[in-house]
Design an enzyme around this catalytic site. Structure first.
Site, PDB file in Angstrom:
ATOM      1  CD  GLU A 174       6.745  -3.163 129.340  1.00 20.13           C
ATOM      2  OE1 GLU A 174       6.336  -2.602 128.289  1.00 20.13           O
ATOM      3  OE2 GLU A 174       6.992  -4.380 129.374  1.00 20.13           O
ATOM      4  CD  GLU A 317       0.505  -7.711 127.237  1.00 19.65           C
ATOM      5  OE1 GLU A 317      -0.091  -8.520 127.990  1.00 19.65           O
ATOM      6  OE2 GLU A 317       0.203  -7.586 126.040  1.00 19.65           O
TER       7      GLU A 317
END
Length: 358
Positions: A174, A317
């Site tokens: 994310e 991430e």
């Protein structure tokens, strides 16, 4: 909403027969029974997910959901809101940590804009935008229930599309300034643990900033009073579009029988929401690393998931996933290519299995 309920009700548990067959296969390899520990557990679990003794991973990718969070307006992050869009573009350009780790471990990245406060013109960014970020959860619900359901469906549909494209192992990542705040609220609600113990410094807050962030999480929970027995209510009131989208990825993994790897704090919060919506979905989740964020341990315990490693990482991430992919594929390769005792010329009836006893 009804079609989401139908999908959730169609999720089945792991294939116990396939797991038993995989265990028998592993127990006949030329090694002491259970001596490869978690590596054996991974192969057995993957076999339960796939419904057969797994021999190979064909294609793998990390789904990175990007969205802005309204709570950012309260100064809970050291980064300004614009960083969400900047890093989203950097991921598309292939310059971030998750991109480089994915290159090294031969993984792809599926980048999705589910709620960034900016429009992109880049074919590498899949446009599934539901809104330009969420509302400030200290003032009321972050989203409507309809927005949450839409975001969950984005995640489920993403997994369906990936399966059609041949992917059989998925990671979760994310990008969204402020999403460690929403994650801390979610983990606190589901675990029942005081949010002060869960809230961390995120992208690098000062001690004063951390104290303020803790107050904002408490305020959001007090204002909204999310119902722990209703995962959609929790997501609606103190969640984010990125988290809701990843929740859908975990549900999609269970629905389409594809293992999904948890990254760090934020994807752990999404996994808790998915398990809250459908307990069987938790059976399809695999851990990667133990995030350095304080709430990560509580989330892993609530999920009943064992992290595979701890490298002090807290980037997000999806950076833990490609490393986990390497461990998972290493386990599968090793046990798919080892000789059995019979192939090695050993009479198994003469083999004494020495195991630790309690």
């Amino acid at each position: 909403m009804e079609d989401l309920k139908i999908m959730l009700n169609s999720i089945e548990g792991l294939d116990k027969d396939a797991m038993a067959a995989a265990k028998r296969y592993l127990d006949h390899l030329s090694k002491p029974i259970g001596s490869l520990g978690v590596l054996e557990d991974l192969v057995v679990k993957l076999s339960g997910i796939k419904g057969k003794t797994i021999k190979k991973i064909n294609k793998k990718t990390i789904v990175v959901m990007c969205a802005d969070n309204g709570i950012e307006r309260e100064g809970v992050s050291s980064c300004p809101r614009e960083v969400t869009a900047i890093v989203t573009q950097n991921i598309a350009d292939g310059t971030t940590a998750v991109c480089k780790l994915s290159e090294y471990y031969n993984s792809d990245v599926e980048l999705i804009d589910i709620g960034v406060d900016k429009d992109f013109d880049d074919p590498k960014i899949v446009n599934k935008k539901i809104s330009y970020g969420t509302r400030n959860m200290t003032q009321g619900p972050a989203m409507t229930r309809e927005e949450v359901v839409k975001a969950i469906k984005v995640g489920i549909e993403t997994v369906r599309d990936l399966k059609e494209r041949g992917y059989d192992l998925i990671g979760t990542g994310e990008m969204g300034v402020g999403n460690t705040t929403t994650s801390a609220a979610i983990i606190s609600v589901f675990s029942g643990i005081d949010s002060d113990l869960i809230v961390g410094k995120g992208s690098g807050l000062t001690d004063d900033g951390l104290a303020h962030k803790r107050r904002m999480v408490k305020k959001a929970i007090e204002v909204n009073k999310p119902k722990v027995e209703d995962a959609l209510d929790v997501l609606t009131k103190v969640g984010g579009l990125d988290i809701a989208g990843l929740c859908g990825v975990f549900l999609g993994g269970a629905l389409f029988r594809i293992p999904v790897v948890i990254d760090g704090l934020i994807s752990s919060a999404a996994a808790l929401c998915a398990k809250g919506l459908c307990p069987k979905a938790g059976e399809y989740m695999l851990g990667s690393h133990l995030s350095a964020e304080p709430g990560a341990q509580f989330a892993m315990e609530a999920l009943g998931v064992q992290p595979l490693f701890n490298l002090g990482m807290r980037l997000g991430e999806g950076t833990g996933c490609p490393i986990a992919f390497g461990i998972i594929e290493g386990a599968i390769y090793t046990m798919s290519n080892m000789a059995s005792f019979s192939e090695s010329g050993v009479d198994e009836s003469d083999y004494i299995d020495i195991r630790e006893t309690e």
